[in-house]
Structure formats: C-alpha cells, structure tokens
Write a protein that holds these residues in place. Structure first.
Motif, PDB file in Angstrom:
ATOM      1  N   UNK A  26       0.824  -1.215   0.000  1.00  0.00           N
ATOM      2  CA  UNK A  26       0.000   0.000   0.000  1.00  0.00           C
ATOM      3  C   UNK A  26       0.858   1.264   0.000  1.00  0.00           C
ATOM      4  N   UNK A  27       1.985   1.176  -0.626  1.00  0.00           N
ATOM      5  CA  UNK A  27       2.924   2.291  -0.644  1.00  0.00           C
ATOM      6  C   UNK A  27       2.365   3.462  -1.447  1.00  0.00           C
ATOM      7  N   UNK A  28       2.616   4.665  -0.975  1.00  0.00           N
ATOM      8  CA  UNK A  28       2.200   5.865  -1.706  1.00  0.00           C
ATOM      9  C   UNK A  28       3.138   6.155  -2.882  1.00  0.00           C
ATOM     10  N   UNK A  29       4.361   5.630  -2.809  1.00  0.00           N
ATOM     11  CA  UNK A  29       5.350   5.883  -3.858  1.00  0.00           C
ATOM     12  C   UNK A  29       5.451   4.745  -4.864  1.00  0.00           C
ATOM     13  N   UNK A  30       4.726   3.670  -4.654  1.00  0.00           N
ATOM     14  CA  UNK A  30       4.767   2.537  -5.570  1.00  0.00           C
ATOM     15  C   UNK A  30       5.879   1.553  -5.277  1.00  0.00           C
ATOM     16  N   UNK A  31       6.530   1.678  -4.120  1.00  0.00           N
ATOM     17  CA  UNK A  31       7.612   0.762  -3.756  1.00  0.00           C
ATOM     18  C   UNK A  31       7.037  -0.621  -3.479  1.00  0.00           C
ATOM     19  N   UNK A  32       7.796  -1.649  -3.851  1.00  0.00           N
ATOM     20  CA  UNK A  32       7.326  -3.024  -3.646  1.00  0.00           C
ATOM     21  C   UNK A  32       8.230  -3.808  -2.711  1.00  0.00           C
ATOM     22  N   UNK A  33       9.474  -3.368  -2.528  1.00  0.00           N
ATOM     23  CA  UNK A  33      10.406  -4.066  -1.654  1.00  0.00           C
ATOM     24  C   UNK A  33      10.890  -3.139  -0.561  1.00  0.00           C
ATOM     25  N   UNK A  34      11.093  -3.723   0.613  1.00  0.00           N
ATOM     26  CA  UNK A  34      11.560  -2.940   1.754  1.00  0.00           C
ATOM     27  C   UNK A  34      13.073  -2.828   1.687  1.00  0.00           C
ATOM     28  N   UNK A  35      13.552  -1.600   1.532  1.00  0.00           N
ATOM     29  CA  UNK A  35      14.981  -1.298   1.630  1.00  0.00           C
ATOM     30  C   UNK A  35      15.102   0.142   2.117  1.00  0.00           C
ATOM     31  N   UNK A  36      16.315   0.570   2.398  1.00  0.00           N
ATOM     32  CA  UNK A  36      16.497   1.898   2.984  1.00  0.00           C
ATOM     33  C   UNK A  36      15.964   3.001   2.077  1.00  0.00           C
ATOM     34  N   UNK A  37      16.242   2.909   0.805  1.00  0.00           N
ATOM     35  CA  UNK A  37      15.823   3.962  -0.124  1.00  0.00           C
ATOM     36  C   UNK A  37      14.298   4.037  -0.222  1.00  0.00           C
ATOM     37  N   UNK A  38      13.636   2.884  -0.313  1.00  0.00           N
ATOM     38  CA  UNK A  38      12.180   2.915  -0.476  1.00  0.00           C
ATOM     39  C   UNK A  38      11.483   3.401   0.798  1.00  0.00           C
ATOM     40  N   UNK A  39      11.989   2.998   1.972  1.00  0.00           N
ATOM     41  CA  UNK A  39      11.385   3.456   3.231  1.00  0.00           C
ATOM     42  C   UNK A  39      11.617   4.956   3.397  1.00  0.00           C
ATOM     43  N   UNK A  40      12.817   5.415   3.081  1.00  0.00           N
ATOM     44  CA  UNK A  40      13.116   6.848   3.202  1.00  0.00           C
ATOM     45  C   UNK A  40      12.250   7.653   2.235  1.00  0.00           C
ATOM     46  N   UNK A  41      12.103   7.187   1.011  1.00  0.00           N
ATOM     47  CA  UNK A  41      11.278   7.881   0.030  1.00  0.00           C
ATOM     48  C   UNK A  41       9.827   7.940   0.502  1.00  0.00           C
ATOM     49  N   UNK A  42       9.344   6.838   1.047  1.00  0.00           N
ATOM     50  CA  UNK A  42       7.962   6.772   1.529  1.00  0.00           C
ATOM     51  C   UNK A  42       7.733   7.735   2.693  1.00  0.00           C
ATOM     52  N   UNK A  43       8.748   7.872   3.555  1.00  0.00           N
ATOM     53  CA  UNK A  43       8.619   8.749   4.720  1.00  0.00           C
ATOM     54  C   UNK A  43       8.988  10.193   4.400  1.00  0.00           C
ATOM     55  N   UNK A  44       9.589  10.430   3.234  1.00  0.00           N
ATOM     56  CA  UNK A  44       9.945  11.797   2.857  1.00  0.00           C
ATOM     57  C   UNK A  44      11.226  12.285   3.487  1.00  0.00           C
ATOM     58  N   UNK A  45      12.166  11.384   3.755  1.00  0.00           N
ATOM     59  CA  UNK A  45      13.454  11.775   4.344  1.00  0.00           C
ATOM     60  C   UNK A  45      14.573  11.129   3.530  1.00  0.00           C
ATOM     61  N   UNK A  46      15.817  11.359   3.936  1.00  0.00           N
ATOM     62  CA  UNK A  46      16.939  10.753   3.228  1.00  0.00           C
ATOM     63  C   UNK A  46      17.312   9.424   3.888  1.00  0.00           C
ATOM     64  N   UNK A  47      17.854   8.502   3.107  1.00  0.00           N
ATOM     65  CA  UNK A  47      18.283   7.234   3.702  1.00  0.00           C
ATOM     66  C   UNK A  47      19.359   7.417   4.771  1.00  0.00           C
ATOM     67  N   UNK A  48      20.195   8.441   4.610  1.00  0.00           N
ATOM     68  CA  UNK A  48      21.252   8.686   5.600  1.00  0.00           C
ATOM     69  C   UNK A  48      20.659   8.985   6.970  1.00  0.00           C
ATOM     70  N   UNK A  49      19.512   9.665   7.008  1.00  0.00           N
ATOM     71  CA  UNK A  49      18.877   9.986   8.292  1.00  0.00           C
ATOM     72  C   UNK A  49      18.489   8.698   9.024  1.00  0.00           C
ATOM     73  N   UNK A  50      18.019   7.699   8.281  1.00  0.00           N
ATOM     74  CA  UNK A  50      17.674   6.416   8.913  1.00  0.00           C
ATOM     75  C   UNK A  50      18.942   5.780   9.479  1.00  0.00           C
ATOM     76  N   UNK A  51      20.010   5.738   8.676  1.00  0.00           N
ATOM     77  CA  UNK A  51      21.252   5.118   9.127  1.00  0.00           C
ATOM     78  C   UNK A  51      21.833   5.828  10.348  1.00  0.00           C
ATOM     79  N   UNK A  52      21.802   7.158  10.349  1.00  0.00           N
ATOM     80  CA  UNK A  52      22.500   7.927  11.379  1.00  0.00           C
ATOM     81  C   UNK A  52      21.703   8.150  12.654  1.00  0.00           C
ATOM     82  N   UNK A  53      20.372   8.229  12.556  1.00  0.00           N
ATOM     83  CA  UNK A  53      19.603   8.634  13.742  1.00  0.00           C
ATOM     84  C   UNK A  53      18.564   7.621  14.208  1.00  0.00           C
TER      85      UNK A  53
END
Length: 156
Positions: A26-53
């Motif tokens: 049910x992704x708003x961005x059309x992502x089908x697989x869970x990875x850092x880039x798709x989760x970050x895109x879905x949440x509207x942040x950068x993947x680095x923010x997930x890794x760092x914080x």
C-alpha cells in the motif's frame, strides 16, 4: 522561515508505518520491496537519516531485507527445477527427433541405392520404363525393413 520539525518518536513512527505500507503493498510511492531507499522515500526523508539517527528502524529494515531475500531464494529453486525438467524433456525430444532423422536418412539411402540398381538393371535388359510407372512396392518394403531390422543390404 521556520518549519515545524517532527520529534524523533514521531519520525520513527512514520518510518515504521512507511515500512508496513511497503510490506503490505500500500505504498504511496509505488515501492514493492523494503529497503532503505524505499522506506526513506515513503517517509519523505533521506536514507542517511535512517542510518545515522534511527538504528532500531535500520535494524528492522535489514531484518526485513534478509527475510525478503530468503523468500526469493526459497522460491527460485522451485522455478529452476521446473525449468530444468522442461529442458530435460526438450533435450530428450531432440534426441528422439535426431534418431528419427538418422533412421529416415538411412532408409532414404537404401532406397536411393536400390533405385539406381533397378535403373541399371533396366538399362542392361534394354527395358525402358516410363516415368509414370511406379517402382515395385515389394522391393521398397524390403529395403525399408532391412534397415529397420538392422540387416545389411548389399548387392544381389
């Protein structure tokens, strides 16, 4: 120009919800697989923010990637086995067809040899055969069965 920032707890909740939306398709961005880039895109942040914080979210994403990878690996052998079986059946069919071609080529050569010998015999006897007269069917059958039965066809 001030923007209201989300608290760390609210952002982490958004990340987990983004991950769940992707997992459930049910992704708003059309992502089908869970990875850092798709989760970050879905949440509207950068993947680095997930890794760092957000190390807990990063671990959850890594765990989901491992699960997803195992699922793909477990499905692949079934598909590969089906394809291998299909290839094996096709190769057996090819071998049968090649054997059939060889058998027919052998029969063809015997018939060609017999045809030449009958023509030569006709020339010796001074018999001229019109093209509309068929060859003797019995000799054709003998030639064909001699090859199939494995007997050697030679000069008479």
């Amino acid at each position: 120009m001030s923007q209201n920032r989300k608290s760390a707890e609210a952002r982490e909740k958004d990340l987990r919800l983004s991950m769940l939306r992707i997992k459930r398709g049910r992704s708003n961005t059309g992502a089908t697989r869970v990875n850092f880039a798709s989760v970050a895109r879905e949440a509207g942040i950068s993947p680095a923010l997930i890794h760092n914080h957000y190390p807990k979210v990063a671990d959850a994403i890594r765990l989901e990637q491992v699960r997803d990878g195992r699922g793909l690996r477990n499905r692949r052998p079934e598909k590969q086995k089906k394809e291998r079986d299909r290839v094996r059946a096709l190769r057996a069919e090819i071998a049968d067809l090649r054997a059939n071609v060889a058998r027919l080529a052998s029969i063809n050569e015997v018939l060609r040899f017999e045809n030449e010998s009958l023509r030569a015999k006709g020339r010796e006897d001074g018999v001229s055969r019109s093209p509309s007269q068929p060859l003797h069917a019995g000799s054709l059958r003998r030639a064909a069965t001699a090859v199939i039965d494995g007997t050697v066809v030679g000069a008479k």
